[in-house]
Design an enzyme around this catalytic site. Sequence first.
Site: not given
Length: 400
Positions: A61, A114, A187, A212
Site C-alpha cells: 500500500r 465530469y 485536471d 484515458k
Amino acid sequence: GTRGRGGAGTRAVHAGERAGRPVVADSLTTPLVQTATYHFRDTAEVIAYQEGRHPSFEYGRYGNPTTKVAEQKIAALEGAEDCLVSASGMCSATTMLLALVPQGGHVITTTDCYRRTRQFIQTVMPKMGVTATVIDPGDLGALEAALQEHQTALFFSESPTNPYLRCVDVPEVARLCHAHGAVVCIDSTFSTPVNQQALALGADLVLHSGTKFLAGHNDVICGALAAGGERGLAALAEVRKLHWVLGGVIDPHAAYLLLRGLKTLELRVQRHNESALRIARRLEAHPKVACVHYPGLESHPDHAIARAQMSGFGGVVSFEVVGDLWAGSRVVDGVEIPYIAPSLGGPESLIEQPTVVSYWDQTPEARAAVGIKDNLVRFSVGLENYDDIEADLLQALDKV
C-alpha cells in the site's frame, strides 16, 4: 536452511526465490514487481528502516518499484517534482479533495465537469461541512468574489472540461487563488502533459484519469496526481498520507501497462490532435451540425486561452446535432467505426450522448441545469485513418 531443500511444500514456497536470486538490472524494460509486501533481513534492518536509514516500501500500500517508475515518468512529463499514482482517476480526485479540504472548508469548482467529481463535491463533502462555489470556467469575477467571501482551501477544475471543452485561464486563476492561500489543482485528463503544462502555468497540482490518454489503450484504470513548487509538494505529501490510509492502490500490473502506454504518449496525442481538429472543422461546416465544441476552433469561447496555454487541442470533439435527442442518437447509431462507449483517449474512436450514458437518471430540467443538451454528442477521436473517420461520420449525418 530449508531454502533449497526440505519437503515439497517448503521447496514450492522457497526454492529459487531467496538466496542468490538474480537482480534483473540489465532488463531493458522495467520489471513487473508483483508483490504485496517487502521483507527485512533482521530486526536491525527493520529499525534502520523505521529511522530512515534503510530504503524499503515495507508494504504494497506504501509503494511498489514498478509503480514508482510510472510515477517518475509522469512527473518528468508534467515538469513536476513528485507524483502519486492511484487505482483510478476518481480515486486520485476524491483522495485529493478529502486530504486538502478541512472540515467546514470551502471548494471552488466549475460548472462544466465530469459528473462523478461534481457528485462527490456536492453530495459527499457536505457531510464534512464542506461548501462549494460553482463558477463558469471563464468567470474570473465570480472566482474573485468567492475567494473574498470564503476561506477557500482549493480551486479544482478540469481544463479543458468535460464535455464542452471549456478552458480556464490557469495563470490568472493561480494568481487570484494564491493571493488568498488556496491550492490550485487542474485536471489535465483531456489535455495531457503533451498539450499543456499546467504546473508551469501556475497550478500546484495536476490530476489525470490515467485511464484515458496516459495509458492510452482502453485496457487499464488508473489515476495520477503530480505536484510542483512548495505549495504543491506540501499538498501532495498530505494526499499521500491519506492515500496510505484509504488504500486506493494501483495494481502493479496496471502500473506496468500504464508505463507501457506512456512510451507512445507523444506520438498518439499528436495523431489525436491532428484528426480531432480536422473533424471539428469539417463538422462545423456541416448543415446538420448546430454547434461544435472544440478549443481549436475560432468559434470556441475559450479559443484565445487555449491557444495561449496549449500546444495542441486534444482528441475529444463534442457537437450538437440539429434536432433532438433522437437526431443525435441517429448519428451515434449510424457510425460504423466508433464504439458506443464512455471514456476517451484510446486507439479506438468512441462515441456517446452524455444525456444517455451519464445523465439518463436525471430529469430534462436537471440536465439543463448543468448544461447537458439532449442533442449533444461526444466523440473521442481515435487513431484510425482520418479519411475513414470523416467518411464514416458524414454518412451517419446523412441519415439524420
